[in-house]
Write a protein that holds these residues in place. Sequence first.
Motif, PDB file in Angstrom:
ATOM      1  N   CYS A   1      -1.449  -2.361  -3.642  1.00 27.85           N
ATOM      2  CA  CYS A   1      -2.237  -1.732  -2.221  1.00 27.85           C
ATOM      3  C   CYS A   1      -2.800  -3.061  -1.257  1.00 27.85           C
ATOM      4  O   CYS A   1      -3.882  -3.950  -2.703  1.00 27.85           O
ATOM      5  CB  CYS A   1      -3.522  -0.997  -2.266  1.00 27.85           C
ATOM      6  SG  CYS A   1      -4.645  -1.157  -0.809  1.00 27.85           S
TER       7      CYS A   1
ATOM      8  N   ILE B   1      -4.799  -3.139   1.057  1.00 30.82           N
ATOM      9  CA  ILE B   1      -6.268  -2.880   1.585  1.00 30.82           C
ATOM     10  C   ILE B   1      -7.422  -2.981   0.684  1.00 30.82           C
ATOM     11  O   ILE B   1      -8.370  -3.251   0.665  1.00 30.82           O
ATOM     12  CB  ILE B   1      -5.867  -1.312   2.199  1.00 30.82           C
ATOM     13  CG1 ILE B   1      -4.562  -1.581   3.561  1.00 30.82           C
ATOM     14  CG2 ILE B   1      -7.612  -1.194   2.883  1.00 30.82           C
ATOM     15  CD1 ILE B   1      -4.739   0.196   3.782  1.00 30.82           C
ATOM     16  N   ARG B   2      -6.618  -2.215  -0.400  1.00 32.09           N
ATOM     17  CA  ARG B   2      -8.474  -2.895  -1.285  1.00 32.09           C
ATOM     18  C   ARG B   2      -9.562  -2.249  -0.982  1.00 32.09           C
ATOM     19  O   ARG B   2     -10.008  -2.592  -0.978  1.00 32.09           O
ATOM     20  CB  ARG B   2      -8.032  -3.839  -1.915  1.00 32.09           C
ATOM     21  CG  ARG B   2      -6.821  -4.364  -1.994  1.00 32.09           C
ATOM     22  CD  ARG B   2      -6.610  -5.769  -2.292  1.00 32.09           C
ATOM     23  NE  ARG B   2      -7.881  -6.299  -3.626  1.00 32.09           N
ATOM     24  CZ  ARG B   2      -7.663  -6.800  -4.439  1.00 32.09           C
ATOM     25  NH1 ARG B   2      -6.402  -6.449  -5.139  1.00 32.09           N
ATOM     26  NH2 ARG B   2      -8.681  -7.306  -5.915  1.00 32.09           N
ATOM     27  N   CYS B   3      -9.705  -0.365  -1.132  1.00 39.12           N
ATOM     28  CA  CYS B   3     -10.968   0.217  -0.588  1.00 39.12           C
ATOM     29  C   CYS B   3     -11.164   0.786  -1.858  1.00 39.12           C
ATOM     30  O   CYS B   3     -12.660   0.916  -1.704  1.00 39.12           O
ATOM     31  CB  CYS B   3     -10.731   1.298   0.349  1.00 39.12           C
ATOM     32  SG  CYS B   3      -9.849   2.619  -0.546  1.00 39.12           S
ATOM     33  N   SER B   4     -11.012   0.540  -3.142  1.00 36.72           N
ATOM     34  CA  SER B   4     -12.198   1.417  -4.056  1.00 36.72           C
ATOM     35  C   SER B   4     -12.845   0.501  -5.251  1.00 36.72           C
ATOM     36  O   SER B   4     -12.810  -0.321  -5.344  1.00 36.72           O
ATOM     37  CB  SER B   4     -10.807   1.629  -5.422  1.00 36.72           C
ATOM     38  OG  SER B   4     -10.807   2.252  -6.495  1.00 36.72           O
TER      39      SER B   4
ATOM     40  N   ARG C   1       1.550   5.841  -3.591  1.00 35.38           N
ATOM     41  CA  ARG C   1       0.914   7.262  -3.508  1.00 35.38           C
ATOM     42  C   ARG C   1       2.177   8.312  -4.051  1.00 35.38           C
ATOM     43  O   ARG C   1       3.828   7.380  -4.081  1.00 35.38           O
ATOM     44  CB  ARG C   1       0.987   7.447  -2.109  1.00 35.38           C
ATOM     45  CG  ARG C   1       0.411   6.444  -1.414  1.00 35.38           C
ATOM     46  CD  ARG C   1      -1.299   6.350  -1.803  1.00 35.38           C
ATOM     47  NE  ARG C   1      -2.589   7.819  -1.558  1.00 35.38           N
ATOM     48  CZ  ARG C   1      -3.976   7.382  -1.807  1.00 35.38           C
ATOM     49  NH1 ARG C   1      -4.162   6.782  -2.035  1.00 35.38           N
ATOM     50  NH2 ARG C   1      -3.757   8.418  -2.309  1.00 35.38           N
TER      51      ARG C   1
ATOM     52  N   THR D   1       0.909  -1.499   0.080  1.00 33.01           N
ATOM     53  CA  THR D   1       0.343   0.277   0.530  1.00 33.01           C
ATOM     54  C   THR D   1       0.921   1.101   0.037  1.00 33.01           C
ATOM     55  O   THR D   1       0.834   1.706   0.540  1.00 33.01           O
ATOM     56  CB  THR D   1      -0.823   0.213   1.062  1.00 33.01           C
ATOM     57  OG1 THR D   1      -1.667  -1.116   1.000  1.00 33.01           O
ATOM     58  CG2 THR D   1      -2.604   1.057   0.974  1.00 33.01           C
TER      59      THR D   1
ATOM     60  N   ARG E   1      -7.385   8.781 -10.664  1.00 29.42           N
ATOM     61  CA  ARG E   1      -7.490   9.011  -9.468  1.00 29.42           C
ATOM     62  C   ARG E   1      -6.942  10.479  -9.775  1.00 29.42           C
ATOM     63  O   ARG E   1      -5.578  10.685 -10.262  1.00 29.42           O
ATOM     64  CB  ARG E   1      -5.527   7.932  -9.406  1.00 29.42           C
ATOM     65  CG  ARG E   1      -6.306   6.335  -8.806  1.00 29.42           C
ATOM     66  CD  ARG E   1      -7.757   6.515  -7.959  1.00 29.42           C
ATOM     67  NE  ARG E   1      -8.291   6.604  -6.988  1.00 29.42           N
ATOM     68  CZ  ARG E   1      -8.386   6.217  -6.030  1.00 29.42           C
ATOM     69  NH1 ARG E   1      -9.979   5.261  -7.278  1.00 29.42           N
ATOM     70  NH2 ARG E   1      -8.721   6.478  -5.127  1.00 29.42           N
TER      71      ARG E   1
ATOM     72  N   HIS F   1     -11.207  -3.026  -5.104  1.00 27.13           N
ATOM     73  CA  HIS F   1     -10.314  -3.551  -5.678  1.00 27.13           C
ATOM     74  C   HIS F   1      -9.123  -2.471  -5.342  1.00 27.13           C
ATOM     75  O   HIS F   1      -9.036  -1.444  -5.177  1.00 27.13           O
ATOM     76  CB  HIS F   1      -9.970  -3.124  -7.149  1.00 27.13           C
ATOM     77  CG  HIS F   1     -10.514  -1.824  -7.496  1.00 27.13           C
ATOM     78  ND1 HIS F   1     -11.998  -1.700  -8.355  1.00 27.13           N
ATOM     79  CD2 HIS F   1     -10.174  -1.240  -8.259  1.00 27.13           C
ATOM     80  CE1 HIS F   1     -12.146  -0.669  -8.636  1.00 27.13           C
ATOM     81  NE2 HIS F   1     -10.860  -0.419  -8.380  1.00 27.13           N
ATOM     82  N   ALA F   2      -8.171  -2.505  -5.390  1.00 24.13           N
ATOM     83  CA  ALA F   2      -6.458  -1.693  -5.514  1.00 24.13           C
ATOM     84  C   ALA F   2      -7.011  -0.366  -6.269  1.00 24.13           C
ATOM     85  O   ALA F   2      -6.697  -0.926  -7.889  1.00 24.13           O
ATOM     86  CB  ALA F   2      -5.516  -2.404  -5.401  1.00 24.13           C
ATOM     87  N   CYS F   3      -6.701   0.771  -5.891  1.00 22.82           N
ATOM     88  CA  CYS F   3      -6.392   2.366  -6.916  1.00 22.82           C
ATOM     89  C   CYS F   3      -5.228   1.867  -7.301  1.00 22.82           C
ATOM     90  O   CYS F   3      -5.224   2.349  -8.304  1.00 22.82           O
ATOM     91  CB  CYS F   3      -6.882   3.099  -6.131  1.00 22.82           C
ATOM     92  SG  CYS F   3      -5.753   4.262  -4.845  1.00 22.82           S
TER      93      CYS F   3
ATOM     94  N   CYS G   1      -0.076   4.456   2.077  1.00 23.35           N
ATOM     95  CA  CYS G   1      -1.585   5.797   2.020  1.00 23.35           C
ATOM     96  C   CYS G   1      -1.734   5.612   2.893  1.00 23.35           C
ATOM     97  O   CYS G   1      -1.863   4.751   4.281  1.00 23.35           O
ATOM     98  CB  CYS G   1      -2.737   4.380   1.483  1.00 23.35           C
ATOM     99  SG  CYS G   1      -4.363   4.937   0.922  1.00 23.35           S
TER     100      CYS G   1
ATOM    101  N   PHE H   1      -4.618   5.301   4.630  1.00 25.49           N
ATOM    102  CA  PHE H   1      -5.495   4.873   5.146  1.00 25.49           C
ATOM    103  C   PHE H   1      -5.142   2.975   6.120  1.00 25.49           C
ATOM    104  O   PHE H   1      -5.570   2.113   6.769  1.00 25.49           O
ATOM    105  CB  PHE H   1      -6.481   3.675   4.236  1.00 25.49           C
ATOM    106  CG  PHE H   1      -7.609   5.365   3.707  1.00 25.49           C
ATOM    107  CD1 PHE H   1      -7.847   5.812   4.794  1.00 25.49           C
ATOM    108  CD2 PHE H   1      -8.009   4.574   2.401  1.00 25.49           C
ATOM    109  CE1 PHE H   1      -8.491   6.970   3.947  1.00 25.49           C
ATOM    110  CE2 PHE H   1      -8.548   5.823   1.780  1.00 25.49           C
ATOM    111  CZ  PHE H   1      -9.234   6.834   2.335  1.00 25.49           C
TER     112      PHE H   1
HETATM  113  S1  SF4 Z   1      -6.348   1.990   0.477  1.00 26.89           S
HETATM  114 FE1  SF4 Z   1      -7.544   2.631  -0.728  1.00 26.89          FE
HETATM  115  S2  SF4 Z   1      -7.339   4.604  -1.557  1.00 26.89           S
HETATM  116 FE2  SF4 Z   1      -5.375   3.341  -0.281  1.00 26.89          FE
HETATM  117  S3  SF4 Z   1      -3.837   2.920  -1.729  1.00 26.89           S
HETATM  118 FE3  SF4 Z   1      -5.320   1.354  -0.993  1.00 26.89          FE
HETATM  119  S4  SF4 Z   1      -7.104   1.239  -2.699  1.00 26.89           S
HETATM  120 FE4  SF4 Z   1      -6.019   3.113  -3.031  1.00 26.89          FE
END
Ligand code: SF4
Length: 583
Positions: free
Chosen positions: A307, A309-312, A70, A67, A187, A301-303, A494, A496
């Motif tokens: 990543c 966490i994959r919040c997108s 960025r 993750t 993005r 999914h991952a942005c 990220c 997050f």
């Molecule tokens: S946590 Fe969400 S916003 Fe952050 S890098 Fe992963 S998919 Fe993107």
Amino acid sequence: MAKLLRLNMTDRTVALQDLPEAYRLLGGRGLTSAVVHDEVDPQCHALGPSNKLVIAPGMVTGTSAPTSSRLSVGGKSPLTGGIKEANAGTGFAPALASLGIRAIVVEGYPQSAGWWMAHITWNAASGKPDVTWLPADEYAGRDLYEVFPQLFDRFGKVSVAGVGVAGELRYSNSGVVFEDQEGRPARYAGRGGLGAVMGSKGLKFIVIDRKGAPGVPLANKEVFELGRKKLTDALMSHAITKPKGALNSYGTAVLINILNEAGGLPTRNFSSGRYENAAQIAGEAVFEGNKERLGKELYNHACSPGCIIRCSNTWHKPDGTEHVSCQEYESIWAFGANCGIGSLDDTGELIRLCNAYGVDTIEMGCTMAVAMEGGLLQFGDAKRAIELMHEVGKGTPLGRMLGNGTATAARLLGVRRVPVVKGQAMPAYEPRAVKGIGITYAIATMGADHTSGYTIAPEILGVSGKVDQFDRDKAALARNFQYATGFIDSTGHCLFIAFAILDIASGFEGVVEECNGVLGTSWTMADVGRIGKDVLDRELAFNRAAGIGKAQDRMPEFMRLEKLPPHNVTWDVPDSTLDAVFE
Ligand code: SF4
């Protein structure tokens, strides 16, 4: 040796400079803010020749750190008049890092009209990146959803940074766009109008082809791997960040119901903290809506690459075809609760149009709500809001008014309920109901910005311990969160990851060890605050020299005068508390 790549738009010359020793341990926000502090006249016009646009991947971006894809975009903000760092997750970040480029600095000023694109490739013979200039007029004035596929057809598997119509027209609300993993123009380093800075320099796109690039060297692989494993374990085990956990299932919009329950979901231009249709636009509704339309559960999914966490998310139309990615918390809220629009199809279309034209969803949603209050349209009128978004994209006089931000629209419409600090619109947390985030909005170097110090974690979510959302005595909390964030924004992770590493100390240690593994440093957890403070000190120095002092670290008057339902609270944090944060 790592490099700074300077793109001079006066004569389209290129300089590849060894990274100055003073910048050796900087990345992401730490590096963009240092370059802006050192090289940009704080008194300059943000759209003039003295401003610069700086794009920097984080310290560990381009490695296998989870993750961490960025980057930060920095410059003097046309919206706030102060320093700006806007952050995005995208494949552009590791692509840049893999070329050995620690930052691109776009400088100078074009001498004639016309749009240009810089095509960056790796030259194996010279062992350096090459830059080729190409005309880009054919892409100007167009929907980015049309243009991005054409760029990929032309250049193959590349990464793209650029501006939409909003940046071309130099709107104060214009972002710098990057591709997501599926190549969508989705993005954004959205906040603060940095797209206008790029546009003012006549630069439409930067395209990176990383083929053959050497990648990011590790100073100490063993230390890096130790840190990477600790962070990975933390992210994979925390309830918010783990697979099929809160963010992976419902995305950031899981917060809609939570903030609504807490009475802190700004509604109809910050006139209430609770929205009666919140459940219809919540993350749970996104999940259930997709399930119904696709006939199966869809996890997020991952942005950006790597990543975990994959919040997108991706929202689908009734026939199951894709509508937009991504309907995240801030964007849904901005057009949803804040505009009184209770339909995900409508918020989805409004978000898609922001991506197509190149504006920030938070600023645009707040502008739309102010326009509703000013009588340009009614609260809840999604059809008219969509029409107005097209005015923004066409650059009509009305569209230009709306594209230049919430404060500008409010002034032109005679609206006095204007939810901005230092000219930047507030995000999706009501400061009267959640005092710590209000302190962050007031004193952040960026203008109203939740990502500068996300005190919502303890105030609402109980991460790193629970504190009372109404408690006013939070100067230390706001300061500590801002310093920690200055560090995280510099690593390339990220923000997050904070949910996990605030609760799991070994995860935070892992982040520090990853940095040591890349940079060859021997930082400990005790260095985090100092590193973050250095970032904030430079930003504060820039703002003070730009004329932004403590008198601007204030909340809008209406929040002191108007009681916010349902808790009937006003903004009652004393100015002395605000002034104490960075004393
Ligand atoms: S946590 Fe969400 S916003 Fe952050 S890098 Fe992963 S998919 Fe993107």
